[in-house]
Structures are given as structure tokens and as C-alpha cells.
Design an enzyme around this catalytic site. Structure first.
Site, PDB file in Angstrom:
ATOM      1  N   LEU A 149       0.596  -1.148   0.011  1.00 26.73           N
ATOM      2  CA  LEU A 149      -0.099   0.010  -0.071  1.00 26.73           C
ATOM      3  C   LEU A 149       0.964   1.167   0.182  1.00 26.73           C
ATOM      4  O   LEU A 149       0.717   2.104   0.760  1.00 26.73           O
ATOM      5  CB  LEU A 149      -0.926  -0.084   1.324  1.00 26.73           C
ATOM      6  CG  LEU A 149      -2.292   0.732   1.134  1.00 26.73           C
ATOM      7  CD1 LEU A 149      -3.300   0.338  -0.077  1.00 26.73           C
ATOM      8  CD2 LEU A 149      -3.028   0.776   2.324  1.00 26.73           C
ATOM      9  N   ARG A 173       4.465  -3.801   4.750  1.00 28.43           N
ATOM     10  CA  ARG A 173       5.471  -4.069   5.804  1.00 28.43           C
ATOM     11  C   ARG A 173       4.928  -3.236   7.095  1.00 28.43           C
ATOM     12  O   ARG A 173       5.531  -3.858   7.929  1.00 28.43           O
ATOM     13  CB  ARG A 173       6.885  -3.182   5.304  1.00 28.43           C
ATOM     14  CG  ARG A 173       7.310  -4.042   4.399  1.00 28.43           C
ATOM     15  CD  ARG A 173       8.707  -3.416   3.603  1.00 28.43           C
ATOM     16  NE  ARG A 173       8.185  -2.156   3.287  1.00 28.43           N
ATOM     17  CZ  ARG A 173       9.198  -1.173   2.674  1.00 28.43           C
ATOM     18  NH1 ARG A 173      10.338  -1.265   2.687  1.00 28.43           N
ATOM     19  NH2 ARG A 173       8.819   0.118   1.718  1.00 28.43           N
ATOM     20  N   ILE A 228       0.878  -5.772 -11.498  1.00 25.17           N
ATOM     21  CA  ILE A 228       1.183  -4.744 -12.230  1.00 25.17           C
ATOM     22  C   ILE A 228       2.730  -4.229 -11.506  1.00 25.17           C
ATOM     23  O   ILE A 228       3.200  -3.188 -11.507  1.00 25.17           O
ATOM     24  CB  ILE A 228       0.497  -3.719 -12.415  1.00 25.17           C
ATOM     25  CG1 ILE A 228      -0.183  -3.267 -10.824  1.00 25.17           C
ATOM     26  CG2 ILE A 228      -0.428  -3.911 -13.247  1.00 25.17           C
ATOM     27  CD1 ILE A 228       0.414  -2.567  -9.673  1.00 25.17           C
ATOM     28  N   ARG A 230       6.109  -6.359  -9.713  1.00 25.16           N
ATOM     29  CA  ARG A 230       7.284  -7.231 -10.555  1.00 25.16           C
ATOM     30  C   ARG A 230       7.121  -8.726 -10.601  1.00 25.16           C
ATOM     31  O   ARG A 230       6.336  -9.165  -9.656  1.00 25.16           O
ATOM     32  CB  ARG A 230       8.511  -7.097  -9.584  1.00 25.16           C
ATOM     33  CG  ARG A 230       9.086  -5.321  -9.917  1.00 25.16           C
ATOM     34  CD  ARG A 230       9.760  -5.073 -11.277  1.00 25.16           C
ATOM     35  NE  ARG A 230      10.232  -3.819 -11.282  1.00 25.16           N
ATOM     36  CZ  ARG A 230       9.669  -2.806 -11.754  1.00 25.16           C
ATOM     37  NH1 ARG A 230       8.257  -2.855 -12.032  1.00 25.16           N
ATOM     38  NH2 ARG A 230      10.223  -1.846 -11.713  1.00 25.16           N
ATOM     39  N   ASP A 254       1.040  -7.562 -16.123  1.00 15.90           N
ATOM     40  CA  ASP A 254       1.823  -6.744 -16.891  1.00 15.90           C
ATOM     41  C   ASP A 254       3.421  -6.756 -16.576  1.00 15.90           C
ATOM     42  O   ASP A 254       4.103  -6.430 -17.454  1.00 15.90           O
ATOM     43  CB  ASP A 254       1.615  -5.460 -16.402  1.00 15.90           C
ATOM     44  CG  ASP A 254       2.118  -4.363 -17.464  1.00 15.90           C
ATOM     45  OD1 ASP A 254       1.822  -4.491 -18.567  1.00 15.90           O
ATOM     46  OD2 ASP A 254       2.782  -3.410 -16.952  1.00 15.90           O
ATOM     47  N   GLU A 259      11.577 -10.586 -19.163  1.00 15.83           N
ATOM     48  CA  GLU A 259      10.953  -9.811 -20.204  1.00 15.83           C
ATOM     49  C   GLU A 259      12.027  -9.546 -21.132  1.00 15.83           C
ATOM     50  O   GLU A 259      13.254  -9.530 -20.942  1.00 15.83           O
ATOM     51  CB  GLU A 259      10.617  -8.551 -19.652  1.00 15.83           C
ATOM     52  CG  GLU A 259       9.499  -8.766 -18.472  1.00 15.83           C
ATOM     53  CD  GLU A 259       9.089  -7.436 -17.964  1.00 15.83           C
ATOM     54  OE1 GLU A 259       9.811  -6.370 -18.160  1.00 15.83           O
ATOM     55  OE2 GLU A 259       8.152  -7.327 -17.105  1.00 15.83           O
ATOM     56  N   HIS A 277       4.347  -5.003 -19.886  1.00 20.17           N
ATOM     57  CA  HIS A 277       4.952  -4.113 -18.943  1.00 20.17           C
ATOM     58  C   HIS A 277       4.710  -2.442 -19.218  1.00 20.17           C
ATOM     59  O   HIS A 277       5.758  -1.953 -19.555  1.00 20.17           O
ATOM     60  CB  HIS A 277       6.420  -4.367 -18.807  1.00 20.17           C
ATOM     61  CG  HIS A 277       7.161  -3.935 -17.604  1.00 20.17           C
ATOM     62  ND1 HIS A 277       8.112  -4.369 -16.919  1.00 20.17           N
ATOM     63  CD2 HIS A 277       6.632  -2.828 -16.888  1.00 20.17           C
ATOM     64  CE1 HIS A 277       8.364  -3.848 -15.820  1.00 20.17           C
ATOM     65  NE2 HIS A 277       7.603  -2.824 -15.643  1.00 20.17           N
ATOM     66  N   VAL A 278       3.438  -2.265 -19.735  1.00 24.39           N
ATOM     67  CA  VAL A 278       3.144  -0.842 -20.037  1.00 24.39           C
ATOM     68  C   VAL A 278       2.503   0.023 -18.843  1.00 24.39           C
ATOM     69  O   VAL A 278       1.826   0.948 -19.239  1.00 24.39           O
ATOM     70  CB  VAL A 278       2.457  -0.822 -21.309  1.00 24.39           C
ATOM     71  CG1 VAL A 278       3.432  -1.502 -22.439  1.00 24.39           C
ATOM     72  CG2 VAL A 278       1.126  -1.759 -21.310  1.00 24.39           C
TER      73      VAL A 278
END
Length: 321
Positions: A149, A173, A228, A230, A254, A259, A277-278
Site C-alpha cells: 500500500l 510492511r 502490475i 514485479r 503486466d 522480459e 509491462h506498460v
């Protein structure tokens, strides 16, 4: 002599005049070959490097740049920048945390809507001349779990809560005192409390494979997941197995481990949506990102504090063997 910046990023060319107008000399090296050649040819000239998380900057490259003083990462993630090598040399590292949060959050919601409402399959059917009546869930009143968040996660939560009447829970965390959303103590607890799960946490060692078989099973056969952030945050093999066995309903991704290579298993599944990845790419986000890089560079080379420093590990003694 103007400050020389090695630019490794391939998506910001239209906005590089922002840096040139500030007096910086740019060397563009967006491909691996150009990158290696530029570092070899301009080894003593490069004062700064502009990169992004997946492209990184490695220890051997840092060692090959004796005049390197600052590394600017566009976007929030910096997983392939060798922070220890930077710390050992006293090199400053900055990122673009929060600048593209709106763009990423928009894409996350677009993926979630497309996935839950099965938009790609409906579109393909109509193009084939078919007219299927596909019954799909609504978003209103559903439980959305957000892993991470930060700026992106908050932007997603705002859209989902205010725009789609969704109940928000999160795992972070640390608890955020500025929101009324429900905190879950583990990713598994978060998945169990969610109909839909969006991954919005940074990559790196601390978040590696937080989403595994246990978490996916807690999400369940009616649950959808969107990433979205990693690819490293999700155990890809566990995800593929869960999708193939329909232990979860679907996934929208994404980001990927290698990649631009994408596992064939993901390409063949009908309950998966893939984008290249956009999420963070928009004119607004890109301009804002480059402007922030410029502000960080100007501040640094004027002897002022940078705006968005990354905390580095303690420097290791260069005499230790």
C-alpha cells in the site's frame, strides 16, 4: 564541462529535451550492445546514469565508470541496481517513486475489469461473428486485496473504493495510520480475505515469491489476481499450475520473469490476460518522471539534497578481503 548522463531507458526519448534544456549532455544507449559500447567508449566521461528497475546497473558497470556520482532510476523499482556497489563508492541513487502511480493504478483497474468481465474473450467472439451471453461477476461490493500500500497501492485502493464500491484490505510492511482499510498480517491472510488480489509491492529480495501456492490456494477457485508490480513477487510455476488446474479463476499480468520472454504456458491459457509491462507508460507519467530526474540531477550537482533518495546499505571496507 557539462554533466554527462548515460541514458539506458528506451521509452523516454520524446521527453529527453527536458534534461538537455537543463544543460545535461546525454549519451543514449537503449540496447544491450549500445550500453556496453557506451560504457567502454565513454568510461571516464559519465557522471550520471539514468536507468529503470529491470534494466538496472550492475557492479561491473559501476566499477567501469570511475566518475559516476549518481544513478537515477525512473519508476519506483530499482531491483537490478547494485546498491552495495553504489554505497561502496559513495554514489547517490534516486528513484521516481509515486510519479507514475496514477498510470499504474489505471492499468491495474483496466486489467482487473478486463479479467473479471472477460472482455478479451467477448471481443474475440464478436469479431468471429458469434454472440455469446457470457455471465461474469460484478466488481461492486467485492473484496479487493492489495499487496503493498504505497503510492500505487493507495491509488488503486482509491479507485476501487470510491469508484467501484469495493471493500479494501491490504498487506504492507507496516500498518498505515492514514487509512481505514483492513490490514492483513500475511499474504495468505490477505488472499483468504479477498475476491480479487492486486500485487503492487516493489520487487527485490524482500518480496521475492511472496505469492506462492499457499497464497493462491487461499485466494481460491473464484479468485482473480493482477500483477502490475514485479514478476518476482509471484512464484510463476505455482501461478501457472493454479491457472491450469483452475485453483484460481484467472490472472492478468503486466510483468514477467525474463522480459520480453513470456512462458508459453501463460500464452495458451484462456483465463489469462497479458500486457507488455506498460502499466507505468503514459505521456503524463513519463514527463513527470523525466522532470523528477532533472530536479534530482540539478539538486545533486548544485550540492543540494536530492528529492527522492534510495536508502543504501552500509559501505563495505575496500581493504577487507
Amino acid at each position: 564541462m557539462p554533466v554527462t548522463v548515460l541514458v539506458l531507458v528506451e521509452t523516454i526519448n520524446d521527453y529527453l529535451p527536458i534534461l538537455e534544456h537543463q544543460g545535461f549532455h546525454l549519451i543514449l544507449a537503449p540496447t544491450p550492445t549500445e550500453r556496453a559500447e557506451a560504457i567502454a567508449r565513454h568510461t571516464g566521461q559519465i557522471d550520471a546514469v539514468l536507468t529503470r528497475g529491470p534494466l538496472g546497473l550492475y557492479a561491473d558497470e559501476i566499477a567501469a565508470l570511475p566518475n559516476l556520482k549518481i544513478i537515477c532510476v525512473i519508476g519506483a523499482g530499482y531491483e537490478h541496481v547494485d546498491l552495495q556497489a553504489a554505497a561502496n563508492r559513495g554514489i547517490t541513487v534516486t528513484n521516481g517513486a509515486g510519479v507514475n502511480a496514477s498510470s499504474v493504478a489505471d492499468h491495474a483497474m483496466a486489467l482487473l475489469l478486463s479479467l473479471v468481465r472477460d472482455i478479451p474473450r467477448c471481443d474475440a467472439a464478436v469479431r468471429r461473428g458469434e454472440w455469446p451471453k457470457i455471465m461474469r461477476p460484478s466488481l461492486a461490493g467485492k473484496r479487493l486485496g492489495i499487496l503493498g500500500l504505497g503510492a500505487v497501492g493507495m491509488a488503486i485502493a482509491k479507485r476501487a473504493s470510491a469508484g467501484f464500491d469495493m471493500d479494501i484490505c491490504y498487506h504492507n510492511r507496516q500498518r498505515r495510520s492514514d487509512v481505514s482499510y483492513t490490514l492483513c498480517s500475511t499474504p495468505t491472510e490477505l488472499a483468504r480475505a479477498s475476491d480479487f488480489l492486486i500485487v503492487a509491492t516493489p520487487g527485490g529480495v524482500g518480496t521475492r515469491q511472496l505469492i506462492n501456492r499457499q497464497v493462491l490456494d487461499a485466494l481460491g477457485p473464484n479468485g482473480f489476481i493482477v500483477n502490475i508490480a514485479r514478476a518476482s513477487v509471484i512464484a510463476t510455476a505455482d501461478l501457472i499450475a493454479a491457472l491450469e488446474q483452475r485453483r484460481i479463476a484467472g490472472a492478468a499480468l503486466d510483468v514477467f520473469d525474463a522480459e520480453p520472454k513470456v512462458p508459453d504456458a501463460l500464452k495458451t491459457l484462456s483465463n489469462v490476460i497479458l500486457t507488455p509491462h506498460v502499466a507505468g507508460l503514459s505521456p503524463e507519467a513519463t514527463q513527470g518522471t523525466v522532470e523528477l530526474v532533472g530536479k534530482n540531477l540539478v539538486a545533486f550537482f548544485s550540492g543540494q539534497p536530492v528529492l527522492t533518495p534510495i536508502e543504501l546499505p552500509s559501505a563495505e571496507s575496500q581493504l577487507a578481503h
